[in-house]
Motif scaffolding. Structure first.
Motif, PDB file in Angstrom:
ATOM      1  N   ASN A  75       0.822  -1.407   0.140  1.00 30.47           N
ATOM      2  CA  ASN A  75       0.089   0.178   0.024  1.00 30.47           C
ATOM      3  C   ASN A  75       1.004   1.018   0.217  1.00 30.47           C
ATOM      4  N   ALA A  76       0.792   1.525  -1.167  1.00 30.06           N
ATOM      5  CA  ALA A  76       1.507   3.465  -1.249  1.00 30.06           C
ATOM      6  C   ALA A  76       1.476   3.991  -2.422  1.00 30.06           C
ATOM      7  N   ASP A  77       2.343   5.092  -2.347  1.00 31.03           N
ATOM      8  CA  ASP A  77       1.801   6.228  -3.152  1.00 31.03           C
ATOM      9  C   ASP A  77       2.597   6.769  -4.160  1.00 31.03           C
ATOM     10  N   ALA A  78       2.112   6.114  -5.584  1.00 41.86           N
ATOM     11  CA  ALA A  78       3.184   6.197  -6.601  1.00 41.86           C
ATOM     12  C   ALA A  78       4.352   7.093  -6.367  1.00 41.86           C
ATOM     13  N   LEU A  79       4.429   8.395  -5.673  1.00 38.08           N
ATOM     14  CA  LEU A  79       4.682  10.100  -6.153  1.00 38.08           C
ATOM     15  C   LEU A  79       5.340  10.001  -5.199  1.00 38.08           C
ATOM     16  N   SER A  80       5.917   8.725  -3.508  1.00 36.33           N
ATOM     17  CA  SER A  80       6.488   8.542  -2.464  1.00 36.33           C
ATOM     18  C   SER A  80       6.775   7.403  -2.170  1.00 36.33           C
ATOM     19  N   LEU A  81       7.413   6.583  -2.628  1.00 36.04           N
ATOM     20  CA  LEU A  81       7.352   5.291  -3.065  1.00 36.04           C
ATOM     21  C   LEU A  81       8.332   5.319  -1.827  1.00 36.04           C
ATOM     22  N   PRO A  82       7.971   3.669  -0.603  1.00 34.28           N
ATOM     23  CA  PRO A  82       8.800   3.145   0.037  1.00 34.28           C
ATOM     24  C   PRO A  82      10.257   2.602  -0.357  1.00 34.28           C
ATOM     25  N   PHE A  83      10.286   2.488  -0.960  1.00 32.36           N
ATOM     26  CA  PHE A  83      11.749   1.932  -1.273  1.00 32.36           C
ATOM     27  C   PHE A  83      13.047   3.066  -2.176  1.00 32.36           C
TER      28      PHE A  83
END
Ligand SMILES: C[S@@+](CC[C@H](N)C(=O)[O-])C[C@H]1O[C@@H](n2cnc3c(N)ncnc32)[C@H](O)[C@@H]1O
Length: 242
Positions: free
Chosen positions: A112-120
């Motif tokens: 579950n993540a926003d494409a504009l601030s990815l947790p990678f």
């Protein structure tokens, strides 16, 4: 004012983000079924074609990203390829869509993540794909930049997105289907008043394929090219992380 007369926030910003999240949360249960109906089952063929252009055979044990993954159909198409031994992370900011993708492949991991601030971290992935997602971002350039950040140099980004046929006659016929028939089918099956009006309106407001190509080049991709599918109702863009 009827809900279907509401002015939709196609041009971007936080209002667009909020609308897109609410809308996909609401239509999730009928999303896959409607995709098959409104595309005459071509959506799965186009995803397979997109996977062919990803170049995953160069790193069959690698890590791949399905961005704006929804119900994980694009990622599942890669994960089920004979010879594929890697992992596919499917990132989406609507948990309800991701949940419907559970069980499509054991090689798929929803995030579950926003494409504009990815947790990678930077340079994590060996390739990425986005199926009909970039048109929904509140900031297209920021989304492309974020995709470039998490890709390894040399990795490919494949984008499938709606567009309009360049041939004027075909465009007229298609617009009749796209603006009149498709929203009606979408309303009847999904029970959502605007989701399938959003589709033609957001496509109209979205950059054409030449401009999307330029913007991919500007945000960190080289060797960008595209091809039009079915006379130009969908475009497939491919770029390499420079
Ligand atoms: C049209 S669906 C496409 C789903 C899937 N890629 C497919 O091939 O069917 C668009 C998806 O993008 C997601 N999305 C839109 N904006 C997003 C964002 N900023 N971050 C993460 N997901 C987003 C929506 O939640 C929705 O699931």
């Amino acid at each position: 004012m009827l809900a279907s007369d509401r002015k939709l926030p196609v041009s971007g910003g936080p209002e667009k983000r909020a609308y897109v999240r609410e809308m996909f949360t609401a239509i999730a249960p009928t999303y896959d079924r409607l995709n098959r109906i409104i595309s005459l089952r071509l959506d799965q063929r186009w995803r397979r074609y997109g996977v062919q252009r990803l170049g995953w055979e160069r790193a069959p044990e690698g890590m791949y990203l399905d961005l704006c993954a929804g119900t994980l159909d694009f990622g599942a198409t890669l994960a089920r390829q004979p010879g594929f031994q890697g992992r596919v992370v499917g990132a989406d900011f609507v948990q309800r869509m991701l949940r419907l993708g559970r069980g499509k492949s054991p090689r798929l991991a929803p995030v579950n993540a926003d494409a504009l601030s990815l947790p990678f971290s930077d340079r994590t992935f060996d390739g990425a794909m986005v199926g009909w997602g970039v048109r929904n971002l509140m900031d297209l350039d920021a989304g492309l930049r974020e995709a470039a950040r998490v890709l390894k140099p040399g990795a490919r980004l494949v984008i499938l997105e709606m567009t309009l046929p360049p041939n004027p006659r075909l465009r007229r016929v298609y617009q009749f289907y796209f603006r009149r028939i498709l929203p009606w089918i979408g309303r009847v099956i999904s029970k959502h008043t605007t989701a399938y009006t959003w589709l033609p309106e957001s496509t109209q407001a979205f950059p054409g394929p030449d401009e999307l190509q330029r913007r991919m080049e500007r945000e960190g991709f080289s060797d960008v090219s595209y091809q039009l599918l079915l006379g130009g109702v969908t475009a497939l863009h491919v770029g390499t992380r420079a």
